[in-house]
Scaffold this active site. Structure first.
Site, PDB file in Angstrom:
ATOM      1  N   HIS A  85      10.456  -4.528  -2.299  1.00 12.16           N
ATOM      2  CA  HIS A  85      10.392  -3.322  -3.139  1.00 12.16           C
ATOM      3  C   HIS A  85      10.082  -2.077  -2.317  1.00 12.16           C
ATOM      4  O   HIS A  85       9.295  -2.095  -1.388  1.00 12.16           O
ATOM      5  CB  HIS A  85       9.470  -3.489  -4.346  1.00 12.16           C
ATOM      6  N   ASP A  97       2.015  -2.109   1.173  1.00 15.20           N
ATOM      7  CA  ASP A  97       2.639  -2.463  -0.119  1.00 15.20           C
ATOM      8  C   ASP A  97       3.529  -1.332  -0.589  1.00 15.20           C
ATOM      9  O   ASP A  97       3.110  -0.475  -1.319  1.00 15.20           O
ATOM     10  CB  ASP A  97       1.519  -2.741  -1.131  1.00 15.20           C
ATOM     11  N   GLU A 129       9.077  -1.786  -8.655  1.00 16.18           N
ATOM     12  CA  GLU A 129       8.385  -3.083  -8.754  1.00 16.18           C
ATOM     13  C   GLU A 129       7.029  -2.906  -9.416  1.00 16.18           C
ATOM     14  O   GLU A 129       6.590  -3.721 -10.217  1.00 16.18           O
ATOM     15  CB  GLU A 129       8.213  -3.695  -7.353  1.00 16.18           C
ATOM     16  N   GLU A 130       6.367  -1.803  -9.033  1.00 12.88           N
ATOM     17  CA  GLU A 130       4.991  -1.586  -9.500  1.00 12.88           C
ATOM     18  C   GLU A 130       4.919  -1.283 -10.994  1.00 12.88           C
ATOM     19  O   GLU A 130       3.852  -1.324 -11.581  1.00 12.88           O
ATOM     20  CB  GLU A 130       4.332  -0.453  -8.703  1.00 12.88           C
ATOM     21  N   ASP A 158       7.051  -8.955   0.076  1.00 12.57           N
ATOM     22  CA  ASP A 158       6.172  -7.949  -0.524  1.00 12.57           C
ATOM     23  C   ASP A 158       4.782  -8.105   0.091  1.00 12.57           C
ATOM     24  O   ASP A 158       4.099  -9.101  -0.174  1.00 12.57           O
ATOM     25  CB  ASP A 158       6.138  -8.172  -2.047  1.00 12.57           C
ATOM     26  N   HIS A 258      -3.318  -0.823  -3.185  1.00 12.98           N
ATOM     27  CA  HIS A 258      -3.092   0.118  -4.297  1.00 12.98           C
ATOM     28  C   HIS A 258      -4.001   1.337  -4.232  1.00 12.98           C
ATOM     29  O   HIS A 258      -4.335   1.918  -5.265  1.00 12.98           O
ATOM     30  CB  HIS A 258      -3.218  -0.598  -5.661  1.00 12.98           C
TER      31      HIS A 258
END
Ligand code: PHE
Ligand code: ZN
Ligand code: ZN
Ligand code: ZN
Length: 295
Positions: A85, A97, A129-130, A158, A258
């Site tokens: 992603h 990420d 994707e998120e 990922d 994140h």
């Protein structure tokens, strides 16, 4: 991040309203604001001409994103799909990420120019994707039954360079009793391919959850054999893992998962180096033959 764009729909206190503007910038509404309400439900405004700001931390809207798909020459009845992603969460730049997976895959795609693949390799960089696997789900749903049949397998990358890494392989055979059970037939063989890569180099590896928490989810839901790599997110490294892979027990595999600090320093160059080779190893093997997966 998937937050750019001129037109957005906001949902504030469950009330949708169309706004025009760019996230983070002030803008003036030229339409009556009927659907933006305060948390108590009272109307915030109901007339045109109100200056507003859309803040990323309160953004719960929609934007248009893209999948980027590129395919080599080779047999299109036996396609090897490899994906990563391209988006991040809004909080940060998303270097581990998933700059780690998407850039490694790009390097492998470029290196494919040196070989003549038997099977077509379809590289996919997924959008959103998120936002619950939006790009990969859209892609799989867009395939006809025949097109699904033509996909031999799917490989997912990922988070492959976590600073406090473990070399995880998706547990496609469930032999580690991790996750939601074995994947579609052939997934166990893909797991073995990655395990062979690490074993040949004397590098320890470990099984990890194969329950669908990344873009392989829609592929296994469609019965397509799948596999992939992972070096850990918010999970905490154990003392045993520290003794095997080094790093620091008691903190997350990716302490910046994140967050804004998922920046260019938030990588293990060792993990990224090893795993970009592992990606090349598996993609090249399956570009030449998928008999171990599909017979
Ligand atoms: N899909 C998760 C994310 O992008 C990361 C993840 C990948 C978690 C693989 C578990 C397994 O945030
Ligand atoms: Zn993420
Ligand atoms: Zn991710
Ligand atoms: Zn396993």
């Amino acid at each position: 991040a998937y937050n750019a764009g001129a037109s957005a729909v906001i949902i504030y206190n469950n009330a949708p309203g169309v706004i025009n503007g760019t996230l983070g910038n002030d803008f003036t509404l030229d339409i009556p604001v009927l659907a933006v309400t305060q948390a108590d439900g009272a109307a915030l405004a109901s007339t045109a001409g109100l200056t507003m700001r859309v803040q990323t931390d309160t953004f719960r809207g929609q934007a248009t994103t893209s999948n980027v798909i590129a395919q080599t020459s080779g047999n299109t009845d036996n396609v090897v799909v490899a994906g990563a992603h391209l988006d991040s969460v809004n909080a940060g730049p998303g270097i581990n990420d998933n700059g780690s997976g998407s850039s490694s895959l790009l390097e492998v795609a470029e290196q494919m120019a040196k070989v003549k693949p038997v099977n077509a390799v379809r590289f996919a960089w997924w959008g959103a994707e998120e936002a619950s696997l939006v790009g990969s789900t859209y892609y799989v749903n867009s395939l006809t039954a025949e097109e699904k049949e033509q996909i031999a397998l799917y490989l997912n990358f990922d988070m492959v360079g976590s600073p406090n890494y473990v070399f995880f392989v998706y547990d496609g055979d469930d032999s580690d009793a991790i996750g939601a059970g074995p994947g579609p037939a052939g997934s166990a063989e893909i797991e073995k391919t990655f395990e062979a890569f690490y074993s040949q180099r004397g590098i320890p590896f470990k099984g990890t959850d194969f329950s669908g928490r990344s873009d392989y989810g829609p592929f296994i839901a469609a019965g397509i054999p799948s596999g992939g790599l992972f070096t850990g997110a918010e999970g905490i490294k154990t003392a045993e893992e520290e003794s095997i892979w080094g790093g620091t027990a008691g903190i997350a595999y990716d302490p910046c998962y994140h967050q804004a600090c998922d920046d260019i320093d938030n990588l293990s160059s060792k993990a990224l180096d090893v795993n970009s080779d592992a990606i090349g190893f598996a993609v090249l093997q399956y570009a030449m033959s998928t008999v171990d997966v599909n017979g």
